[in-house]
Each structure stands twice: as structure tokens, then as C-alpha cells.
Design a protein around this motif. Structure first.
Motif, PDB file in Angstrom:
ATOM      1  N   ASN A  29      81.769 -35.179 -22.186  1.00  0.00           N
ATOM      2  CA  ASN A  29      81.257 -34.355 -22.886  1.00  0.00           C
ATOM      3  C   ASN A  29      80.253 -34.733 -24.097  1.00  0.00           C
ATOM      4  O   ASN A  29      79.739 -33.915 -25.001  1.00  0.00           O
ATOM      5  N   VAL A  30      79.935 -36.222 -24.277  1.00  0.00           N
ATOM      6  CA  VAL A  30      79.021 -36.620 -25.236  1.00  0.00           C
ATOM      7  C   VAL A  30      77.672 -37.065 -24.575  1.00  0.00           C
ATOM      8  O   VAL A  30      77.562 -37.530 -23.664  1.00  0.00           O
ATOM      9  N   LEU A  31      76.708 -36.412 -25.342  1.00  0.00           N
ATOM     10  CA  LEU A  31      75.281 -36.540 -25.040  1.00  0.00           C
ATOM     11  C   LEU A  31      74.947 -38.092 -25.819  1.00  0.00           C
ATOM     12  O   LEU A  31      75.091 -38.376 -26.776  1.00  0.00           O
ATOM     13  N   THR A  32      74.508 -38.922 -24.820  1.00  0.00           N
ATOM     14  CA  THR A  32      74.328 -40.231 -25.435  1.00  0.00           C
ATOM     15  C   THR A  32      72.848 -40.681 -25.097  1.00  0.00           C
ATOM     16  O   THR A  32      72.330 -40.474 -23.852  1.00  0.00           O
ATOM     17  N   VAL A  33      72.236 -41.319 -26.097  1.00  0.00           N
ATOM     18  CA  VAL A  33      70.888 -41.862 -25.758  1.00  0.00           C
ATOM     19  C   VAL A  33      70.752 -43.383 -25.891  1.00  0.00           C
ATOM     20  O   VAL A  33      71.359 -43.837 -26.818  1.00  0.00           O
ATOM     21  N   VAL A  34      70.111 -43.915 -24.911  1.00  0.00           N
ATOM     22  CA  VAL A  34      70.199 -45.216 -24.823  1.00  0.00           C
ATOM     23  C   VAL A  34      68.909 -45.704 -25.083  1.00  0.00           C
ATOM     24  O   VAL A  34      67.805 -45.140 -24.351  1.00  0.00           O
ATOM     25  N   VAL A  35      68.656 -46.664 -25.865  1.00  0.00           N
ATOM     26  CA  VAL A  35      67.354 -47.087 -26.317  1.00  0.00           C
ATOM     27  C   VAL A  35      67.260 -48.689 -25.768  1.00  0.00           C
ATOM     28  O   VAL A  35      68.124 -49.547 -25.904  1.00  0.00           O
ATOM     29  N   SER A  36      66.236 -48.962 -25.150  1.00  0.00           N
ATOM     30  CA  SER A  36      65.992 -50.134 -24.382  1.00  0.00           C
ATOM     31  C   SER A  36      64.714 -50.989 -24.682  1.00  0.00           C
ATOM     32  O   SER A  36      64.341 -51.610 -23.739  1.00  0.00           O
ATOM     33  N   SER A  37      63.911 -50.648 -25.676  1.00  0.00           N
ATOM     34  CA  SER A  37      62.748 -51.213 -25.911  1.00  0.00           C
ATOM     35  C   SER A  37      62.459 -51.399 -27.450  1.00  0.00           C
ATOM     36  O   SER A  37      63.009 -50.943 -28.116  1.00  0.00           O
ATOM     37  N   PRO A  38      61.786 -52.576 -27.938  1.00  0.00           N
ATOM     38  CA  PRO A  38      61.689 -52.816 -29.392  1.00  0.00           C
ATOM     39  C   PRO A  38      60.951 -51.649 -29.931  1.00  0.00           C
ATOM     40  O   PRO A  38      61.268 -51.324 -31.054  1.00  0.00           O
ATOM     41  N   GLU A  39      59.992 -50.937 -29.296  1.00  0.00           N
ATOM     42  CA  GLU A  39      59.319 -49.666 -30.116  1.00  0.00           C
ATOM     43  C   GLU A  39      60.360 -48.629 -30.137  1.00  0.00           C
ATOM     44  O   GLU A  39      60.409 -47.902 -31.403  1.00  0.00           O
ATOM     45  N   ALA A  40      61.266 -48.544 -29.304  1.00  0.00           N
ATOM     46  CA  ALA A  40      62.025 -47.237 -29.437  1.00  0.00           C
ATOM     47  C   ALA A  40      63.142 -47.725 -30.399  1.00  0.00           C
ATOM     48  O   ALA A  40      63.641 -46.932 -31.231  1.00  0.00           O
ATOM     49  N   ALA A  41      63.753 -48.902 -30.332  1.00  0.00           N
ATOM     50  CA  ALA A  41      64.434 -49.407 -31.304  1.00  0.00           C
ATOM     51  C   ALA A  41      64.111 -49.097 -32.832  1.00  0.00           C
ATOM     52  O   ALA A  41      64.697 -48.864 -33.666  1.00  0.00           O
ATOM     53  N   GLU A  42      62.881 -49.606 -33.024  1.00  0.00           N
ATOM     54  CA  GLU A  42      62.342 -49.109 -34.511  1.00  0.00           C
ATOM     55  C   GLU A  42      62.334 -47.702 -34.901  1.00  0.00           C
ATOM     56  O   GLU A  42      62.591 -47.602 -36.063  1.00  0.00           O
ATOM     57  N   LEU A  43      62.112 -46.983 -34.010  1.00  0.00           N
ATOM     58  CA  LEU A  43      62.150 -45.472 -34.212  1.00  0.00           C
ATOM     59  C   LEU A  43      63.420 -45.121 -34.601  1.00  0.00           C
ATOM     60  O   LEU A  43      63.664 -44.292 -35.524  1.00  0.00           O
ATOM     61  N   PHE A  44      64.576 -45.590 -33.916  1.00  0.00           N
ATOM     62  CA  PHE A  44      65.807 -45.183 -34.372  1.00  0.00           C
ATOM     63  C   PHE A  44      66.385 -45.894 -35.507  1.00  0.00           C
ATOM     64  O   PHE A  44      67.274 -45.446 -36.340  1.00  0.00           O
ATOM     65  N   LEU A  45      66.158 -47.184 -35.439  1.00  0.00           N
ATOM     66  CA  LEU A  45      66.877 -48.128 -36.462  1.00  0.00           C
ATOM     67  C   LEU A  45      66.082 -48.257 -37.693  1.00  0.00           C
ATOM     68  O   LEU A  45      66.517 -48.846 -39.067  1.00  0.00           O
ATOM     69  N   LYS A  46      64.871 -47.864 -37.757  1.00  0.00           N
ATOM     70  CA  LYS A  46      64.076 -48.311 -39.196  1.00  0.00           C
ATOM     71  C   LYS A  46      63.190 -46.858 -39.428  1.00  0.00           C
ATOM     72  O   LYS A  46      63.737 -46.296 -40.599  1.00  0.00           O
ATOM     73  N   THR A  47      62.533 -46.387 -38.652  1.00  0.00           N
ATOM     74  CA  THR A  47      61.666 -45.085 -38.980  1.00  0.00           C
ATOM     75  C   THR A  47      62.429 -43.948 -39.367  1.00  0.00           C
ATOM     76  O   THR A  47      62.337 -43.126 -40.367  1.00  0.00           O
ATOM     77  N   ASN A  48      63.535 -43.794 -38.610  1.00  0.00           N
ATOM     78  CA  ASN A  48      64.556 -42.562 -38.782  1.00  0.00           C
ATOM     79  C   ASN A  48      65.866 -43.355 -39.050  1.00  0.00           C
ATOM     80  O   ASN A  48      66.889 -42.744 -38.584  1.00  0.00           O
ATOM     81  N   ASP A  49      65.860 -44.494 -39.605  1.00  0.00           N
ATOM     82  CA  ASP A  49      67.329 -45.093 -39.970  1.00  0.00           C
ATOM     83  C   ASP A  49      68.304 -44.208 -40.612  1.00  0.00           C
ATOM     84  O   ASP A  49      69.379 -44.047 -40.624  1.00  0.00           O
ATOM     85  N   SER A  50      67.769 -43.382 -41.722  1.00  0.00           N
ATOM     86  CA  SER A  50      68.870 -42.459 -42.619  1.00  0.00           C
ATOM     87  C   SER A  50      69.387 -41.329 -41.423  1.00  0.00           C
ATOM     88  O   SER A  50      70.348 -40.724 -42.002  1.00  0.00           O
TER      89      SER A  50
END
Length: 514
Positions: free
Chosen positions: A77-98
Motif C-alpha cells: 500500500n506504500v508509494l515508495t520513491v527510490v533515489v539512485s544518483s548523486p543529483e537526485a539525492a541532492e534534491l531530496f536530502l539538501k534542496t528539499n531536506d525540510s
């Protein structure tokens, strides 16, 4: 992969779950259609759970090659987003960290981590901020880490003496067991104030908890099936929880009794070190953060949860990193010789490595980085959860989506690291001082990044680098008779931390001049 028993239950509940999913899809469609990240078409009920395999980081890497570095999967039942590149990781962990700073609720953390009352698995909020601040101030600050130097020195010297005896006897050493013991001893002295006689029991419980915490648990994704405990995880979690609580309660009672005995006396007179547990007990029944208008009073359960977080994080992670690094050095004699050459040049053959020497060992730093690239201790960072709807790169990420960052896939991406990505080659980091493992360069994220980055990074690195330097400076290492470097078993054991599936064995020869 689902078992036959699971398949039977899936058929039984499939119709009901499908109806629920159809109704939800209909409700979502009535709002307006949003573009999710690409991903495989889900099966009824289980979605894409069957695609994760026994080593999920590898299964997700294969899927990402097809669907891209930002990929969505319906896991139950869970929508899961998998991040597998440095650019994508930066978007999730830095740019939109909050937006992605929270954690999802998991059955393992609810059962074994006191309902997420610690730090690692707690949802983002005032309680989490207060716990992190408390742990950083009293255990993980730079000044505290420096103050623990003598404790590390004593335990590592004891390990070296044991290895010297093994070298004289020409014995094969179980490196995995040895390294696990020395890291557990160091951690116990820092966190609990002393090495415990029952440390093997504590280590075993922590290992079981980490294995269950990293398992693909059907109950986390298809809650309707939780009551059946199809994989047997719930029974195991309850057993670990009961035994762990007994162990932590015993530790707390011992320290409470010692505090009474030592009242108005100096701990130094008794040869004791005041551990983190004593600090926590001194704060019990007080506000965790009086400046916070929603301040929380520290109780006994909070202390147990925080202790379990610190113990489980420190026991396994450093030992696993050392184990993989030594495995790669045994497979790559050139790298080992280069590193030992640096140690001989910088330290000299008439003395052991001191903690102050670590900063001068540049090649050691490269070796550790390369080991983390190929063998991140956490191949999948602890899942994040989105706290609101957001659009990233044109993709709609709904609130409550689960975010998985595949650091293992990032470390083995030839687009990031060149075509020799599978080779253990520390020199690839020469001239890349910006890749410092602190989460600022998203090509290498062994400790995560952003708000949920590991606050124990500095302590972990000191333990890893010092133990490795000492083992390689004091001894030459060779594989047991009949084992070739190219045939060394490198099978993985998946969990919250990813260790070797089988213990690493090697034979030491003493190499110093005293």
C-alpha cells in the motif's frame, strides 16, 4: 520473494485489497491526475515487493537502470520513491531536506525501538530535535570524542597484544569476530562506562535487531496481513524486544546502584569512567529541552530508547566498515603495500600509531573512502518520509511517500565513477578533497546527509581509521592456506547494516621492530 503460504493469503485477501485500492485510485483521480516518477507496473496487493530480492539494494539498482534515478514503486500500500544518483539525492536530502526529514513508522521500530522514542527512527519534530541535541552535546561532540582517546587506546592495545600471541603461534584469526569485539568494548566503555561481562549477549541482540530492522517486512507494506505474521518477523521482534528491555533495565539498575555507592566520592578513585548512561540518568525526570515550549520530561523508557540507538549504531557500523576494508585489502595486495608504506614512512617501525597521527595518513583516508564507496555500511539509507505534497523534476511526490536512497547503487554507477567502478582503486579520490564523507558531496553518502545525517559520523570515522591503521601497521596479513585473493568470498548479509555473510579469516605476522 513471497512464500507459498504468503501466496495463499494474498489470494484470500486480494479481492478486498483490490477493491480498496480501486476506491483510493478513483478518489485520487477525482482530484486531478498527477505524474508520478516512472516505475514497474504493480501486482495486486503486493505491488512490486516481489522485485526486491534477498538483497534489495541490488534489485533496486537493476530497476533503476530501466526506470531512472528517481523511480516509484508501489510496495504493497506504500508509494515508495527510490533515489539512485548523486543529483537526485541532492534534491531530496539538501534542496528539499525540510520536506523529507521525517521517518515512516515501521513494525520493527515500534516493537524493538520503544515506539521510536530514540533518535534514528523518530518522526521529525521537537522531540527528535531535543534528543539529537542531547546526544550530540553529551556523547558525539568533538570535545567528547577527543576525551575518549585513552579508552580507545587501551582497548586497541589489548587487541594488538592478542594478535601478537596469535602471530607467534601462526594462528588464523577470525577478523570479523576480533574487530566486532574491540568496537563493542570501546562503545561499551564510552556509552555504558565499562566493558560488560555479558557483552556477547548484548551484541547478539543488537545484531538480531539490525537484521530485523532492515528486513523487507510484508506487514510494513500490507498492514492487513500483519496479523498473520507470515514471515515470522513479529514473533522474533517481540522476543528481541523482551530480551533487550531486560538487558537495558539491568544496565540502568546497576548504574543507579553504583551512583548511590559513589555518592560524594570521586569516580576516579574507583577506576571508573562515567558513561553516557550516567549522564542520561542524571537528567531523568527533567525537561529534555526547557527552551522548547513543547518540552518533554525524560523518563526511563526514553533513556532505554536513546541507549539502544547509540549502542546499535556504534556496535555494528564501525566493525562492518573495518571488515569490508580489510577484505578489499586482502584482495588487493598492491593497495595494502602502498598503505603500509605510508604507515612506515609517517609513523616509523619502532612505534605504534597514535590517534594524533591519523590526520597525516592521506592514503588511509583514500582507502576508507573507496571502501565506503563499494561497501556502504547502510546500502539503503534509513527510509525518509515526505511531510507534504511536492513536485520534483516534474514528478509528483505525495505526502507520506517513503523515500529510499540507494547509496550502494550510487557508489557503483559508472556514469559517476568511470568504467572501472567495480575495481578497488583508492587513487580515484586523489585531488577530490571535496568528497569528505560528511554528506556535502552526494557521490559518497556513507553517513547520509542533511537533517537526518548521522551525528555519530566523527566518532565512527575515528574508530574505523584508528583500528585499521593499527592492524596494518603492526602486522602483515595473509589469507589462510588454500585461499586465493581473487577467490575470497565477498557475499553480503543484508540488514540495516550490511556485513559479510561469512566471517573474514586471516593470518597475522608481526612487523614492528619492538
Amino acid at each position: 520473494m513471497p512464500s507459498p503460504t504468503l501466496a495463499i493469503f494474498l489470494v484470500i485477501v486480494g479481492t478486498l485489497c483490490s477493491i480498496i485500492l480501486i476506491r483510493r485510485a478513483s478518489q485520487s483521480h477525482n482530484k486531478h491526475v498527477q505524474k508520478l516518477p516512472p516505475g514497474p507496473w504493480p501486482l495486486p496487493v503486493i505491488g512490486s515487493l516481489h522485485m526486491l530480492t534477498t538483497l534489495p539494494h541490488r534489485g533496486l539498482q537493476k530497476l533503476a537502470k530501466k526506470y531512472g534515478p528517481i523511480m516509484s514503486l508501489r510496495l504493497g500500500n506504500v508509494l515508495t520513491v527510490v533515489v539512485s544518483s548523486p543529483e537526485a539525492a541532492e534534491l531530496f536530502l539538501k534542496t528539499n531536506d525540510s520536506v523529507f526529514a521525517s521517518r515512516p513508522k515501521l513494525q520493527a521500530t515500534e516493537y524493538m525501538w520503544y515506539g521510536t522514542k530514540g533518535m534514528a527512527f523518530k518522526a521529525y519534530g521537537s522531540y527528535w530535535r531535543s534528543v539529537r541535541k542531547l546526544c550530540t552535546l553529551h556523547l558525539l561532540s568533538s570535545s567528547k570524542i577527543v576525551s575518549f582517546a585513552e579508552l580507545r587506546k587501551e582497548d586497541i592495545r589489548s587487541m594488538m597484544e592478542g594478535l601478537k600471541r596469535a602471530a607467534v603461534a601462526r594462528e588464523v584469526v577470525d577478523i570479523s569476530k576480533l574487530v566486532g569485539e574491540v568496537i563493542a568494548n570501546i562503545s561499551c566503555r564510552i556509552i555504558l562506562g565499562k566493558v560488560r561481562n555479558d557483552i556477547d549477549g548484548l551484541t547478539g541482540l543488537v545484531g538480531e535487531a539490525l537484521a530485523l530492522g532492515g528486513a523487507v517486512n510484508i506487514a510494513d507494506y500490507v498492514p492487513y496481513l500483519a496479523q498473520f505474521d507470515l514471515q515470522g518477523y513479529t514473533r522474533r521482534m517481540k522476543r528481541v524486544s523482551v530480551n533487550m528491555n531486560k538487558m537495558l533495565e539491568k544496565i540502568i539498575i546497576e548504574h543507579e546502584q553504583e551512583a548511590i555507592l559513589l555518592l560524594n566520592e570521586q569516580e576516579e578513585e574507583h577506576g571508573m569512567h562515567k558513561g553516557f548512561v550516567d549522564v542520561l540518568l542524571s537528567l531523568m525526570n527533567q525537561p529534555m529541552n526547557p527552551q522548547d515550549e513543547k518540552f518533554h520530561i525524560i523518563d526511563r523508557t526514553d533513556i532505554k530508547a536513546i541507549l539502544l540507538d547509540m549502542i546499535s549504531a556504534s556496535f555494528d557500523t564501525s566493525a562492518t566498515a573495518i571488515e569490508w576494508t580489510l577484505s578489499e585489502l586482502l584482495r588487493n595486495p598492491r593497495v595494502m603495500e602502498t598503505l603500509q608504506g605510508e604507515l612506515e614512512s609517517v609513523i616509523g617501525m619502532d612505534q605504534m600509531v597514535e590517534e594524533k597521527d591519523i590526520g597525516m595518513l592521506e592514503y588511509l583516508d583514500l582507502v576508507v573512502k573507496e571502501s565506503f564507496r563499494l561497501h556502504p555500511v547502510g546500502p539503503l539509507l534509513i527510509p525518509h518520509e515526505s511531510m507534504q505534497d511536492i513536485t520534483i523534476k516534474g514528478y509528483h511526490i505525495p505526502k507520506k511517500s517513503r523515500i529510499i536512497v540507494n547509496t550502494w547503487a550510487i557508489g557503483r554507477d559508472p556514469k559517476v565513477w568511470s568504467e572501472d567502478v567495480e575495481e578497488f582503486y583508492p587513487e580515484r579520490f586523489v585531488g577530490s578533497n571535496n568528497i569528505d564523507m560528511k554528506g556535502r558531496d552526494f557521490r559518497l553518502l556513507p553517513f547520509g546527509s542533511g537533517r537526518r545525517g548521522c551525528p555519530g559520523m566523527q566518532l565512527g570515522l575515528v574508530n574505523v581509521q584508528l583500528v585499521l591503521a593499527q592492524m596494518l601497521h603492526c602486522f602483515n596479513w595473509e589469507l589462510p592456506y588454500g585461499t586465493n585473493a581473487e577467490d575470497l568470498d565477498m557475499l553480503e548479509k543484508f540488514g540495516l547494516s550490511m556485513g559479510r555473510a561469512n566471517h573474514l579469516l586471516s593470518k597475522p605476522t608481526y612487523r614492528l621492530l619492538f
